[in-house]
Write a protein that holds these residues in place. Structure first.
Motif, PDB file in Angstrom:
ATOM      1  N   GLY A  56     -89.267 -28.101  19.615  1.00 42.94           N
ATOM      2  CA  GLY A  56     -88.561 -27.908  18.358  1.00 42.94           C
ATOM      3  C   GLY A  56     -87.072 -27.662  18.496  1.00 42.94           C
ATOM      4  N   GLN A  57     -86.493 -27.174  17.412  1.00 43.28           N
ATOM      5  CA  GLN A  57     -85.062 -26.903  17.373  1.00 43.28           C
ATOM      6  C   GLN A  57     -84.814 -25.407  17.500  1.00 43.28           C
ATOM      7  N   LYS A  58     -83.728 -25.059  18.144  1.00 44.29           N
ATOM      8  CA  LYS A  58     -83.375 -23.657  18.352  1.00 44.29           C
ATOM      9  C   LYS A  58     -82.326 -23.240  17.324  1.00 44.29           C
ATOM     10  N   ASP A  59     -82.531 -22.053  16.751  1.00 51.02           N
ATOM     11  CA  ASP A  59     -81.525 -21.460  15.878  1.00 51.02           C
ATOM     12  C   ASP A  59     -80.538 -20.762  16.797  1.00 51.02           C
ATOM     13  N   GLU A  60     -79.388 -21.367  16.989  1.00 52.69           N
ATOM     14  CA  GLU A  60     -78.404 -20.847  17.953  1.00 52.69           C
ATOM     15  C   GLU A  60     -77.914 -19.456  17.582  1.00 52.69           C
ATOM     16  N   LEU A  61     -77.785 -19.174  16.308  1.00 50.48           N
ATOM     17  CA  LEU A  61     -77.309 -17.864  15.869  1.00 50.48           C
ATOM     18  C   LEU A  61     -78.308 -16.767  16.228  1.00 50.48           C
TER      19      LEU A  61
END
Length: 193
Positions: A56-61
């Motif tokens: 999946g995608q990572k929430d960088e914040l």
């Protein structure tokens, strides 16, 4: 448990529905002692990706991988005044590489039904669910709901999730007040191909 049905304002998840699912379960919804009819009965099968950190995608914040969930509509058929039936597919979503990071693996999380006395948005939404383990095990689950929330509670659009046992539900009523409650039972049965 994600207790909301997907709305038109929600962005649908990146996923591909399985055009030829193989594992089907009939989920039967049975009402007992309801204080009146339900004009609206809807259902969803919730699926979650089990390996979002790998695909999946990572929430960088926040520094975390976002959970990936999809609520797929299940067509309910009225069997009688007190029964509905729908089909849930265990393999309803295709495992694929959706984000270019590896194959995402989807798993059924639960089947969920929402009942409303009318079509008014202010009416109470009575929500009952059957976890995936119970679907796969051809089990059942009953929830008890207080009649006082039918057709609507004091708060418009109230969602009532009921209680797993009548004794807990009767915490706000006397022990001999069984008629103050109704139940919703979801039961699963595997369908042969």
């Amino acid at each position: 448990m994600n207790a909301s049905l997907q709305t038109s304002n929600d962005t649908p998840p990146l996923r591909t529905l399985n055009p030829a699912p193989q594992r089907a379960f009939e989920v039967r919804v049975t009402l007992d002692g309801a204080p009146g009819p339900f004009a609206t009965a809807s259902a969803v099968a919730q699926y979650d990706v089990t390996n979002e950190a790998e695909c999946g995608q990572k929430d960088e914040l926040a520094g975390v991988f976002l959970s990936i969930t999809s609520n797929e509509t299940v067509a309910l058929k009225r069997v009688s005044d007190t029964e509905y039936a729908g089909v849930v597919y265990v393999d309803g979503i295709v495992d694929e590489d959706y984000y270019g990071r590896g194959v995402c693996h989807w798993a059924l999380t639960e089947a969920r039904v929402v009942l409303q006395a009318g079509k008014d948005a202010a009416d109470t939404r009575f929500v009952a669910d059957l976890p995936a383990a119970s679907v796969l095990g051809q089990g059942s689950r009953t929830r008890y709901f207080w009649n006082g929330y039918y057709p609507r509670a004091e708060m418009a659009g109230f969602r009532e999730f009921g209680n797993a046992d009548l004794a807990s539900a009767q915490g706000r009523q006397a022990e001999d007040q069984r008629e103050a409650f109704f139940s919703v039972t979801l039961a699963a049965r595997e369908m042969t191909p």
